[in-house]
Motif scaffolding. Structure first.
Motif, mmCIF file in Angstrom:
data_model
loop_
_atom_site.group_PDB
_atom_site.id
_atom_site.type_symbol
_atom_site.label_atom_id
_atom_site.label_comp_id
_atom_site.label_asym_id
_atom_site.label_seq_id
_atom_site.Cartn_x
_atom_site.Cartn_y
_atom_site.Cartn_z
ATOM 1 N N VAL A 1 0.838 -1.199 0.000
ATOM 2 C CA VAL A 1 0.000 0.000 0.000
ATOM 3 C C VAL A 1 0.872 1.247 0.000
ATOM 4 O O VAL A 1 0.615 2.217 -0.717
ATOM 5 C CB VAL A 1 -0.961 -0.004 1.207
ATOM 6 C CG1 VAL A 1 -1.706 1.323 1.305
ATOM 7 C CG2 VAL A 1 -1.943 -1.155 1.104
ATOM 8 N N ASN A 2 1.937 1.232 0.811
ATOM 9 C CA ASN A 2 2.862 2.367 0.842
ATOM 10 C C ASN A 2 3.488 2.617 -0.519
ATOM 11 O O ASN A 2 3.636 3.762 -0.953
ATOM 12 C CB ASN A 2 3.960 2.122 1.878
ATOM 13 C CG ASN A 2 3.520 2.487 3.290
ATOM 14 O OD1 ASN A 2 2.689 3.369 3.459
ATOM 15 N ND2 ASN A 2 4.062 1.792 4.272
ATOM 16 N N GLN A 3 3.881 1.527 -1.196
ATOM 17 C CA GLN A 3 4.488 1.662 -2.518
ATOM 18 C C GLN A 3 3.490 2.205 -3.523
ATOM 19 O O GLN A 3 3.834 3.056 -4.359
ATOM 20 C CB GLN A 3 5.035 0.313 -2.985
ATOM 21 C CG GLN A 3 6.313 -0.108 -2.275
ATOM 22 C CD GLN A 3 6.893 -1.398 -2.834
ATOM 23 O OE1 GLN A 3 6.495 -1.858 -3.890
ATOM 24 N NE2 GLN A 3 7.825 -1.982 -2.115
ATOM 25 N N SER A 4 2.242 1.739 -3.455
ATOM 26 C CA SER A 4 1.208 2.234 -4.369
ATOM 27 C C SER A 4 0.965 3.724 -4.152
ATOM 28 O O SER A 4 0.814 4.492 -5.105
ATOM 29 C CB SER A 4 -0.101 1.460 -4.177
ATOM 30 O OG SER A 4 0.072 0.100 -4.513
ATOM 31 N N ARG A 5 0.930 4.132 -2.891
ATOM 32 C CA ARG A 5 0.742 5.546 -2.572
ATOM 33 C C ARG A 5 1.929 6.374 -3.067
ATOM 34 O O ARG A 5 1.749 7.477 -3.596
ATOM 35 C CB ARG A 5 0.572 5.713 -1.062
ATOM 36 C CG ARG A 5 -0.785 5.272 -0.534
ATOM 37 C CD ARG A 5 -0.768 5.145 0.994
ATOM 38 N NE ARG A 5 -0.373 6.392 1.637
ATOM 39 C CZ ARG A 5 -1.205 7.387 1.939
ATOM 40 N NH1 ARG A 5 -2.488 7.279 1.649
ATOM 41 N NH2 ARG A 5 -0.766 8.487 2.538
ATOM 42 N N ALA A 6 3.134 5.847 -2.905
ATOM 43 C CA ALA A 6 4.324 6.566 -3.340
ATOM 44 C C ALA A 6 4.377 6.685 -4.868
ATOM 45 O O ALA A 6 4.787 7.721 -5.409
ATOM 46 C CB ALA A 6 5.574 5.873 -2.822
ATOM 47 N N LYS A 7 3.959 5.625 -5.560
ATOM 48 C CA LYS A 7 3.905 5.687 -7.025
ATOM 49 C C LYS A 7 2.923 6.757 -7.480
ATOM 50 O O LYS A 7 3.210 7.545 -8.396
ATOM 51 C CB LYS A 7 3.496 4.331 -7.602
ATOM 52 C CG LYS A 7 4.531 3.242 -7.460
ATOM 53 C CD LYS A 7 3.964 1.920 -7.971
ATOM 54 C CE LYS A 7 4.868 0.749 -7.636
ATOM 55 N NZ LYS A 7 4.250 -0.558 -8.017
ATOM 56 N N LEU A 8 1.741 6.786 -6.845
ATOM 57 C CA LEU A 8 0.736 7.790 -7.200
ATOM 58 C C LEU A 8 1.273 9.194 -6.948
ATOM 59 O O LEU A 8 1.096 10.098 -7.771
ATOM 60 C CB LEU A 8 -0.540 7.558 -6.395
ATOM 61 C CG LEU A 8 -1.646 8.611 -6.577
ATOM 62 C CD1 LEU A 8 -2.098 8.688 -8.032
ATOM 63 C CD2 LEU A 8 -2.831 8.307 -5.659
ATOM 64 N N ALA A 9 1.948 9.381 -5.812
ATOM 65 C CA ALA A 9 2.504 10.694 -5.492
ATOM 66 C C ALA A 9 3.511 11.133 -6.545
ATOM 67 O O ALA A 9 3.521 12.302 -6.973
ATOM 68 C CB ALA A 9 3.167 10.649 -4.115
ATOM 69 N N THR A 10 4.373 10.214 -6.981
ATOM 70 C CA THR A 10 5.380 10.546 -7.983
ATOM 71 C C THR A 10 4.718 10.894 -9.307
ATOM 72 O O THR A 10 5.110 11.855 -9.983
ATOM 73 C CB THR A 10 6.346 9.367 -8.175
ATOM 74 O OG1 THR A 10 6.811 8.919 -6.902
ATOM 75 C CG2 THR A 10 7.542 9.785 -9.015
ATOM 76 N N ARG A 11 3.714 10.129 -9.682
ATOM 77 C CA ARG A 11 3.002 10.415 -10.933
ATOM 78 C C ARG A 11 2.348 11.791 -10.895
ATOM 79 O O ARG A 11 2.401 12.553 -11.868
ATOM 80 C CB ARG A 11 1.958 9.320 -11.191
ATOM 81 C CG ARG A 11 2.591 7.976 -11.540
ATOM 82 C CD ARG A 11 1.564 6.869 -11.668
ATOM 83 N NE ARG A 11 2.222 5.614 -12.024
ATOM 84 C CZ ARG A 11 2.028 4.461 -11.396
ATOM 85 N NH1 ARG A 11 1.179 4.400 -10.377
ATOM 86 N NH2 ARG A 11 2.672 3.378 -11.771
#
Length: 381
Positions: free
Chosen positions: A5-15
């Motif tokens: 979940v943390n990685q998914s959130r971080a990917k979204l933030a970067t995008r």
């Protein structure tokens, strides 16, 4: 909260950060004619004033990398994004050359800071994900650019004043940053680094490749229409078709680039991408008819698309220099190439003609596939 979940959130933030950066800088493009008229600037003076945007970026990048390493990317993304949102409306109301120059310098500084911080965050997100993501992130910068220029153009075309158009655009920009911020990783290194260090070893080669890639893109942006028209391949009204096809092909190639890199590795994609872009550029220069010249732009875009994302990945994973300094060196070299590219081509075209000046670009671009083995020595593939 799980690691996935943390990685998914971080990917979204970067995008979202990449979309915001592309959106913010592209909002300025439709405002250029208004600023030129409002400040009573001639073409030559306007060209000099526009250089201040790139100068602001180049000055701010080393500082942004240093602060990102000490305090994490979060505060730098926040400062850069909100700074863009604040200065964008100023660009729509300033009425003197000095005020416009100062505003553009600040706009460029905030853009450069956001650019470095989001790419450093992207390196860390990709490393945590253990799979290529960089090309997709950079594709979203292009999408943000389409949205930014399209939004402001649509607002202006409906008779909305530039000041109101930029306020609405700034609100969108702030929303993107505020949604991204709480989802970002805390990638603070906590180490003191020099504000600036001369690139060395593999980082120097990466920086040179970045300068070449951005130089080619800048030259295509400013000179490709004149080349097409000058070679009697298209009419003046259709001169922009080439760069449009280049941009579409580049965006598409970046969306599929991560999967290609995951399968074949950095070295193969960098080599084949450089060769494809080089063949496209040669095809453009040798094209006897319009359709061959226009298709050549597609090949340049497809080939060049993933060079810069791979270079950011390599800068973030090499061990010659601290990651922040390497990424700052890459971005600074890239912006310098983008700024000097059009000027270099203009200077050469006076002496040897525009057609031959583009052959000089082709020779520079050939360096990427020829020497890419020196920057991919640690490629696991």
């Amino acid at each position: 909260m799980t690691a996935d979940v943390n990685q998914s959130r971080a990917k979204l933030a970067t995008r979202l950060a990449f979309v915001a950066a592309g959106f913010g800088v592209a909002c300025w493009a439709p405002l250029v004619p208004f600023a030129k008229t409002r400040c009573h600037l001639g073409d030559g003076t306007m060209g000099l004033v526009l250089l201040l945007l790139g100068a602001g970026s180049i000055v701010a990048m080393p500082l942004a990398a240093n602060l990102s390493g000490r305090f994490s990317s979060k505060p730098i993304v926040l400062t850069g994004g909100l700074g863009l949102a604040v200065t964008l409306p100023l660009l729509s109301i300033v009425s003197s050359p000095i005020a416009l120059g100062v505003a553009l310098f600040a706009f460029g500084a905030f853009l450069g800071s956001l650019d470095v911080a989001m790419n450093l965050h992207a390196v860390d997100v990709e490393h945590a994900s253990e799979k290529p993501l960089m090309s997709g992130f950079h594709a979203l910068f292009s999408i943000g650019g389409f949205l930014g220029s399209g939004t402001v153009t649509a607002l202006l075309s409906r008779g909305i004043a530039p000041s109101s158009s930029t306020l609405l655009s700034s609100a969108i920009l702030v929303a993107l940053i505020l949604v991204a911020l709480p989802r970002m990783l805390s990638n603070r290194e906590g180490t003191k680094q020099p504000l600036f260090a001369i690139p060395k070893g593999i980082v120097l080669v990466i920086a040179i490749f970045a300068a070449i890639s951005f130089l080619v893109e800048g030259a295509l942006l400013d000179w490709s229409a004149l080349l097409l028209v000058g070679e009697h391949l298209v009419s003046a009204a259709h001169g922009g078709l080439g760069y449009m096809l280049f941009s579409i092909a580049m965006t598409f190639s970046r969306f599929v680039g991560d999967g290609i890199v995951a399968r074949f590795g950095n070295r193969i994609v960098l080599t084949l991408g450089g060769v494809t872009a080089l063949l496209g550029l040669c095809g453009l220069l040798l094209a006897p008819v319009a359709w061959i010249g226009l298709v050549s732009f597609v090949f340049v875009g497809l080939g060049a698309a993933n060079i810069v994302p791979i270079l950011f990945r390599l800068a973030g994973t090499q061990h010659t220099m601290p990651k922040g300094l390497a990424v700052a060196a890459l971005t600074t070299a890239g912006y310098a190439g983008m700024l000097t590219g059009p000027a270099v081509i203009g200077f050469l075209s006076k002496g040897i003609g525009l057609h031959n000046a583009f052959w000089f670009l082709a020779a520079l671009l050939a360096c990427v596939p020829i020497f890419c083995k020196y920057v991919t020595v640690e490629d696991p593939h």
